[in-house]
Design an enzyme around this catalytic site. Structure first.
Site, PDB file in Angstrom:
ATOM      1  N   ASP A 141       0.791  -0.914  -0.261  1.00 36.83           N
ATOM      2  CA  ASP A 141      -0.044  -0.214  -0.246  1.00 36.83           C
ATOM      3  C   ASP A 141       0.850   0.918  -0.005  1.00 36.83           C
ATOM      4  OD1 ASP A 141      -2.818  -0.692   0.047  1.00 36.83           O
ATOM      5  OD2 ASP A 141      -3.176  -1.035   1.730  1.00 36.83           O
ATOM      6  N   MET A 142       1.642   1.175   0.900  1.00 40.65           N
ATOM      7  CA  MET A 142       2.213   2.709   0.835  1.00 40.65           C
ATOM      8  C   MET A 142       3.437   3.148   0.190  1.00 40.65           C
ATOM      9  SD  MET A 142       3.444   2.963   5.215  1.00 40.65           S
ATOM     10  CE  MET A 142       3.639   0.717   5.500  1.00 40.65           C
TER      11      MET A 142
END
Length: 416
Positions: free
Chosen positions: A188-189
Site C-alpha cells: 500500500d505505502m
C-alpha cells in the site's frame, strides 16, 4: 537539517491544488506525501458515509467507551494518513455535487483516486472526461492491478498483492509451513510512493509541455519491482529463492545472552575479517570455505551456525558496543515503543511530532522523513473532521452562504 529560509515556511509543492478521492491506505498515503510537502490537498468524503473513516479501525475494549480512548472515537489509522489535508464532505452522485466537483477540477493541478476500476468513469470523472475539461490536470489512479491486467476487475489489497508478487514466499522461516506477510502494509505505502514519483515526473513534463497526463500505480506492480536481488538470483541460478528469515550467513539477526537479538552485517571482505576476529573465530578468515565472498555465499548456513554459538555468550548491548567499535554495521531489534518513545534518532530527526486536533486536542503523529535545506516538509494540521473545511472551500469556489444552506438541506454537502 537546518532551514535557511528563517521563519518563512516555503515548501516544495506550495501553490499546487490536489483533489483527494481516496480510501484506506495506498491512495491517502500518496496524497499525504503531497500535503506534507506543501500542496493544498482537498479530501473528498461522502456526507452519508462517515463510517468509511473507520476502515481498519481497532474495536474498542468491552469495558471502554470510545470517548475514553486516546483518540476519543476517531480512527487512528485515518488520522495518521490524512493530516495536513482539508476536508470537503460532498455527495459525488448528486447533480449539484458533480457540478461542485467539476468546479474544483477546473482549478486543480492533481487528482489522486483509488476507487475500484470503473467507479470514477461511472461518475463522469474518469481520465478522458476530466482531461478534456482540464488538459493540464495530472490524474493519478492507484489500484490493485491496473489497465491491461487480466486481473484488472478484481479487488486488490495489500495482503493479496504480497502473496501474488512472491513477497510472502521470501518472508518468514524456511521450515515454516504458513506464509508470512510483512508486518506493515508495505505494498500500500510503496504504491502510494510510486504514485507520488509519477506525479512529480508528470509535473516536470507539464512544466515543459503544458500538458497533464494519466499515471497508474498498482499494488501488484510495486512488490514485483522490489524483487530485484531475488529476481537476479532466480534468473542466474534457476533456483527459487527460499524465505529469508532475518537474513543469511553473517548478515542477519543473532540471539544474545539477555534474550534480545541484534542485526549485524559480518558478510563481506573486511567486515567478515573484523567480525570473525572479535567473535573469536579468526581461523574462519583463511578457511577456504569462507575466504571469498562467493565461498561465504555458498556456505551461509555454516557461518550462521558458527556465529550463533558466539553471540549467545554476551548481551545485546555488549555486542552492539563491540561491533560499533570495529566499524561493523550493527543495530538492535526495537519494539514499536522503543523507536517511537525512546530512541534519540527519532527525537533528533523529529520523526514523532505533536499536532492539535479539533476534537482530540494535542496528539502524536509521524514526522516528515524527507529533510530539505530550503523548502522543508512540515506537519501543520491534524486530519480534518468530516466536512471541516466544506464552507471555506465552497466560498473559494464563489458559492454563497444561501446556496450552502440549500446544499446542506439536500444532503449534497455536510459541515458542523
Amino acid at each position: 537539517m537546518k532551514n535557511t529560509n528563517g521563519d518563512k515556511l516555503v515548501q516544495p509543492l506550495n501553490g499546487l491544488k490536489v483533489i483527494d478521492c481516496t480510501l484506506a491506505l495506498a491512495g491517502p498515503y500518496a496524497s499525504l506525501i503531497l500535503a506534507d510537502l506543501g500542496a493544498d490537498v482537498i479530501k473528498i468524503e461522502n456526507p452519508s458515509q462517515a463510517d468509511m473513516r473507520n476502515i481498519g479501525s481497532e474495536p474498542v475494549g468491552a469495558n471502554k467507551k470510545e470517548y475514553d480512548t486516546p483518540y476519543k472515537g476517531e480512527n487512528g489509522k485515518f488520522l495518521i494518513v490524512n493530516r495536513n489535508k482539508r476536508g470537503l464532505a460532498l455527495n459525488l452522485k448528486s447533480e449539484e455535487g458533480k457540478k461542485i466537483f467539476l468546479k474544483l477540477v477546473d482549478s486543480a493541478d492533481i487528482l489522486v483516486q483509488n476507487f475500484r476500476p470503473g467507479v470514477m468513469d461511472r461518475l463522469g470523472f474518469g481520465w478522458d472526461d476530466l482531461h478534456k475539461r482540464n488538459p493540464k490536470l495530472i490524474y493519478c489512479s492507484i489500484s490493485g492491478f491496473g489497465e491491461g491486467s487480466p486481473y484488472a476487475k478484481l479487488g486488490g489489497l495489500d495482503l493479496i498483492a504480497q502473496g501474488m508478487s512472491g513477497l510472502m514466499t521470501l518472508t518468514g522461516l524456511p521450515d515454516l509451513e504458513e506464509p508470512i506477510k510483512v508486518g506493515t502494509p508495505v505494498t500500500d505505502m510503496g504504491t502510494g510512493m510510486y504514485g507520488v514519483i509519477g506525479i512529480l515526473a508528470a509535473l516536470r513534463h507539464r512544466d515543459i509541455s503544458g500538458k497533464g497526463q494519466h499515471i497508474e500505480a498498482t499494488l501488484l506492480d510495486t512488490p514485483i519491482s522490489w524483487l530485484t536481488w531475488r529476481a537476479a538470483e532466480y534468473w542466474e541460478s534457476g533456483d527459487i529463492p527460499e524465505p529469508q528469515a532475518s537474513g543469511t550467513g553473517g548478515y542477519r539477526a543473532f540471539k544474545c545472552s539477555d534474550g534480545k537479538w541484534v542485526n549485524v552485517a559480518i558478510n563481506m571482505g573486511r567486515l567478515f575479517e573484523r567480525g570473525a576476529k572479535v567473535l573469536g573465530l579468526e581461523h574462519l578468515v583463511n578457511d577456504e570455505r569462507f575466504n571469498t565472498d562467493r565461498a561465504r555465499t555458498k556456505n551461509q548456513k555454516l557461518i550462521s551456525e558458527y556465529f550463533s554459538k558466539e553471540f549467545i555468550k554476551k548481551t545485546s548491548e555488549e555486542w552492539i558496543e563491540i561491533m560499533q567499535e570495529i566499524g561493523v554495521p550493527v543495530g538492535p531489534i526495537n519494539t514499536i515503543s522503543d523507536i517511537l518513545d525512546e530512541d534519540p534518532h527519532t527525537k533528533a530527526r523529529e520523526m514523532v511530532v505533536e499536532v492539535d486536533h479539533p476534537r482530540i486536542g494535542k496528539m502524536k503523529t509521524l514526522g516528515v522523513p524527507m529533510k530539505f535545506s530550503e523548502t522543508p516538509g512540515k506537519v501543520k494540521t491534524a486530519a480534518p473532521l468530516l466536512g471541516q473545511h466544506t464552507r471555506e472551500i465552497l466560498e473559494e469556489l464563489d458559492i454563497d452562504e444561501k446556496e450552502h444552506k440549500k446544499l446542506l438541506e439536500e444532503g449534497t454537502i455536510y459541515y458542523d
